[in-house]
Design an enzyme around this catalytic site. Structure first.
Site: not given
Ligand SMILES: C[S@@+](CC[C@H](N)C(=O)[O-])C[C@H]1O[C@@H](n2cnc3c(N)ncnc32)[C@H](O)[C@@H]1O
Length: 209
Positions: A110, A36, A114, A146, A61
């Site tokens: 994320d 994951e 843009k 979403d 993460e």
């Molecule tokens: C919008 S959050 C969604 C978290 C979770 N999956 C949820 O649905 O509640 C996106 C997560 O991806 C992590 N993330 C972003 N880029 C990443 C990367 N290159 N490697 C590992 N984690 C990453 C961020 O730190 C963040 O916690």
């Protein structure tokens, strides 16, 4: 607890030329390994690890509070089949052995909506290529989002890649979360705020098909 437990379950990459068979980092060796990416608070990862004790689960993460939350889940539920990579997943993917993962989850990444930030999105032709290498035949890449821009982007690149086949047959397949999955914090927030997510499953075509 973070200081004590994290070093025991953390994956360290010291040599970028290593080839790591993810099964060897679990004891006993699991039949399958799930990854994951960006597990956030770890709700989904912990639920799946508890429900599938015979499988190994790797969570990646970068957000320290998320890592701490996941370590708490591991401790509370006594999960022995979880390993954590607390760095950018892009440092982990290249060292993993080919065809070594059964499923990759990327849940509510994320969105970087843009166009000028599109390079930062975790779905890209290069990462899809790496994921196609890592997934076993008939393995799955599951992406949930979403954000309409990210959903379109994922569909565009996922359906274009020759190794992947979008598994949806009808609208219900992408409008509802797969029954063997679990909710995440971002999913709950999206639903509460009236942004219904799309759940996209891509099957890794068997090699040579
Ligand atoms: C919008 S959050 C969604 C978290 C979770 N999956 C949820 O649905 O509640 C996106 C997560 O991806 C992590 N993330 C972003 N880029 C990443 C990367 N290159 N490697 C590992 N984690 C990453 C961020 O730190 C963040 O916690």
């Amino acid at each position: 607890m973070l200081e004590k437990l994290l070093p025991q379950i953390r994956i360290e990459v010291t040599d970028i030329d290593t080839c790591l068979d993810p099964k060897v980092i679990f004891s006993p060796r699991p039949k399958s390994v799930f990854l994951e990416i960006g597990f956030g608070g770890g709700e989904h990862l912990a639920t799946l690890a508890a429900a599938n004790p015979d499988a190994g689960f790797i969570g990646s993460e970068v957000f320290l509070n998320g890592v701490a939350s996941m370590v708490r889940h591991v401790d509370k539920q006594d999960l022995t089949n979880v390993r954590i990579f607390n760095e950018d997943v892009r440092y982990l993917l290249p060292i993993l052995k080919s065809a070594s993962l059964k499923r990759i989850f990327l849940l509510f990444p994320d969105p970087w909506p843009k166009a000028r930030h599109a390079k930062r999105r975790l779905i890209s032709p290069e990462i899809l290529e790496e994921m196609a290498r890592l997934l076993e035949d008939d393995g799955e890449l599951r992406v949930a989002s979403d954000h309409p821009v990210y959903v379109r982007w994922t569909l565009l690149h996922g359906t274009k890649h020759p190794a992947f086949q979008w598994a949806a047959i009808g609208p219900e397949d992408w409008r509802t979360r797969p029954t063997d999955s679990a909710a995440t914090r971002y999913e709950e927030k999206a639903l509460k705020e009236g942004r219904p997510p799309a759940y996209l499953t891509f099957r890794r075509r068997p090699r040579g098909e």
